[in-house]
Design an enzyme around this catalytic site. Sequence first.
Site, PDB file in Angstrom:
ATOM      1  N   PRO A  11       0.384  -1.262  -0.521  1.00 39.40           N
ATOM      2  CA  PRO A  11       0.254  -0.393  -0.225  1.00 39.40           C
ATOM      3  C   PRO A  11       1.148   1.168  -0.094  1.00 39.40           C
ATOM      4  O   PRO A  11       0.281   1.903  -0.151  1.00 39.40           O
ATOM      5  CB  PRO A  11      -1.105   0.069   1.560  1.00 39.40           C
ATOM      6  CG  PRO A  11      -0.369  -0.996   1.804  1.00 39.40           C
ATOM      7  CD  PRO A  11       0.977  -1.881   1.189  1.00 39.40           C
TER       8      PRO A  11
ATOM      9  N   GLU B 185       2.135  -7.710   7.516  1.00 41.91           N
ATOM     10  CA  GLU B 185       1.892  -6.858   7.629  1.00 41.91           C
ATOM     11  C   GLU B 185       3.392  -6.572   6.454  1.00 41.91           C
ATOM     12  O   GLU B 185       4.258  -5.483   6.009  1.00 41.91           O
ATOM     13  CB  GLU B 185       2.635  -6.120   8.774  1.00 41.91           C
ATOM     14  CG  GLU B 185       1.210  -6.369  10.112  1.00 41.91           C
ATOM     15  CD  GLU B 185       0.438  -5.699   9.602  1.00 41.91           C
ATOM     16  OE1 GLU B 185       0.261  -4.293   9.794  1.00 41.91           O
ATOM     17  OE2 GLU B 185      -0.432  -6.467   9.911  1.00 41.91           O
TER      18      GLU B 185
ATOM     19  N   ARG C 242      -2.857  -7.446 -21.559  1.00 38.56           N
ATOM     20  CA  ARG C 242      -3.894  -7.310 -22.348  1.00 38.56           C
ATOM     21  C   ARG C 242      -2.714  -6.050 -23.543  1.00 38.56           C
ATOM     22  O   ARG C 242      -3.354  -5.692 -24.524  1.00 38.56           O
ATOM     23  CB  ARG C 242      -5.093  -6.546 -21.947  1.00 38.56           C
ATOM     24  CG  ARG C 242      -5.108  -5.197 -21.033  1.00 38.56           C
ATOM     25  CD  ARG C 242      -5.756  -4.910 -20.951  1.00 38.56           C
ATOM     26  NE  ARG C 242      -7.072  -4.094 -22.683  1.00 38.56           N
ATOM     27  CZ  ARG C 242      -7.387  -3.379 -22.842  1.00 38.56           C
ATOM     28  NH1 ARG C 242      -6.144  -2.553 -21.701  1.00 38.56           N
ATOM     29  NH2 ARG C 242      -7.796  -2.665 -23.441  1.00 38.56           N
TER      30      ARG C 242
ATOM     31  N   ASP D   5      -8.208   4.015 -25.506  1.00 40.34           N
ATOM     32  CA  ASP D   5      -8.509   3.328 -23.336  1.00 40.34           C
ATOM     33  C   ASP D   5      -8.701   4.778 -22.547  1.00 40.34           C
ATOM     34  O   ASP D   5      -7.486   5.548 -23.125  1.00 40.34           O
ATOM     35  CB  ASP D   5      -8.012   2.393 -23.035  1.00 40.34           C
ATOM     36  CG  ASP D   5      -7.626   0.857 -23.857  1.00 40.34           C
ATOM     37  OD1 ASP D   5      -8.700   1.329 -24.328  1.00 40.34           O
ATOM     38  OD2 ASP D   5      -7.306   0.249 -22.722  1.00 40.34           O
TER      39      ASP D   5
HETATM   40  C1  JQB Z   1       0.651  -7.255   2.935  1.00 35.51           C
HETATM   41  C2  JQB Z   1      -0.703  -5.775   1.539  1.00 35.51           C
HETATM   42  C3  JQB Z   1      -1.319  -4.362  -0.630  1.00 35.51           C
HETATM   43  C4  JQB Z   1       0.375  -6.498  -0.891  1.00 35.51           C
HETATM   44  C5  JQB Z   1      -1.105  -2.970  -3.316  1.00 35.51           C
HETATM   45  C6  JQB Z   1      -2.897  -2.037  -1.683  1.00 35.51           C
HETATM   46  O1  JQB Z   1       0.916  -4.618   3.974  1.00 35.51           O
HETATM   47  C7  JQB Z   1      -0.303  -4.145   4.932  1.00 35.51           C
HETATM   48  N1  JQB Z   1       0.647  -2.725   5.155  1.00 35.51           N
HETATM   49  C8  JQB Z   1      -0.822  -2.657   6.053  1.00 35.51           C
HETATM   50  C9  JQB Z   1      -1.865  -3.516   6.509  1.00 35.51           C
HETATM   51  C10 JQB Z   1      -2.154  -4.628   5.489  1.00 35.51           C
HETATM   52  C11 JQB Z   1      -1.253  -4.482   4.947  1.00 35.51           C
HETATM   53  C12 JQB Z   1      -1.460  -6.140   4.213  1.00 35.51           C
HETATM   54  N2  JQB Z   1      -0.509  -6.066   2.548  1.00 35.51           N
HETATM   55  C13 JQB Z   1       0.656  -7.528   1.510  1.00 35.51           C
HETATM   56  C14 JQB Z   1       0.434  -6.710   0.885  1.00 35.51           C
HETATM   57  C15 JQB Z   1      -1.592  -4.859   1.449  1.00 35.51           C
HETATM   58  C16 JQB Z   1      -0.477  -5.146  -1.287  1.00 35.51           C
HETATM   59  C17 JQB Z   1      -2.574  -3.602  -0.861  1.00 35.51           C
HETATM   60  C18 JQB Z   1      -1.566  -2.845  -1.820  1.00 35.51           C
HETATM   61  N3  JQB Z   1      -0.190  -2.767  -4.019  1.00 35.51           N
HETATM   62  N4  JQB Z   1      -4.096  -1.460  -0.764  1.00 35.51           N
HETATM   63  N5  JQB Z   1      -3.141  -3.285  -0.160  1.00 35.51           N
HETATM   64  N6  JQB Z   1      -3.177  -0.774  -2.499  1.00 35.51           N
END
Ligand code: JQB
Length: 259
Positions: free
Chosen positions: A86, A113, A155, A170
């Site tokens: 994230p 995490e 794609r 697109d």
């Molecule tokens: C664990 C992920 C996403 C990979 C993308 C997006 O990483 C975290 N940090 C805090 C709380 C929960 C997590 C869970 N987590 C691996 C992981 C979340 C990707 C992710 C992502 N790309 N949102 N969440 N846009």
Amino acid sequence: MRLDIISIFPEYFAPLGVSLIGKARERGTLDVRVHQLRDWAHDVHKTVDDTPYGGGPGMVMKPEVWGEAIDDVIGDGGPRMIVPTPSGRPFTQELAQELAGEEWLLFACGRYEGIDSRVMAEYGSRLRVDEVSIGDYVLAGGEVAVLVMVEAIGRLLPGVLGNVRSAVDDSFAPGAMRNLLEGPVYTKPPVWRGHEVPEVLLSGHHGKVARWRRDQALRRTVATRPELLAEIDAETLDKHDRRLLDELAFRVPPEDVAN
Ligand code: JQB
């Protein structure tokens, strides 16, 4: 293109056997290999996580398991490595285009995490590594983000899109339609449950159809994504566009006039 995916949930990738991507794999355009991270865990419980240094909630993925997995998957080759998180850089159509031009991609799917940051540091000195986010919401792991990215990238590969019309017009493709959403689309019958297809689309008047579609795209963009229009190149707006946006009370930069 070769595509390796490492995850503790390989079952998430079953959809990559279907549709456009599935057919591209059958034809050999795409070589997708999904790996179970736990295959590189050493203990009887196949442990891949541990408690975070510094304390706090949840668990963090252990670097040793990831290191052995990545070393085995890449051998002496050098894929571009993508780590969904994230906190990553935004995954955009522009990045999808760039990644579609690579020969080999490796996706590392975290859970809990996330992955011990030293894994990205280690491979960052050997490979091109990007931490990428598909949007501002929190998923439970990287798997769904990888499905999204693989579909967007797949794609764009030569010969993957069934239809030759392709990716150029697109909504988010670089070029003329960039910063404008697509308008509504219709097919037969001309009346369905009392809802009529806009008459101009039945008229056969290509100029009027093009203008109407452009108006619809502008209206929809003002209504739902005004920030996209705010970034549009003012040079791409014609007199009709400006009049419509004015009617919608949308402010555009003035036309460039000498002196
Ligand atoms: C664990 C992920 C996403 C990979 C993308 C997006 O990483 C975290 N940090 C805090 C709380 C929960 C997590 C869970 N987590 C691996 C992981 C979340 C990707 C992710 C992502 N790309 N949102 N969440 N846009």
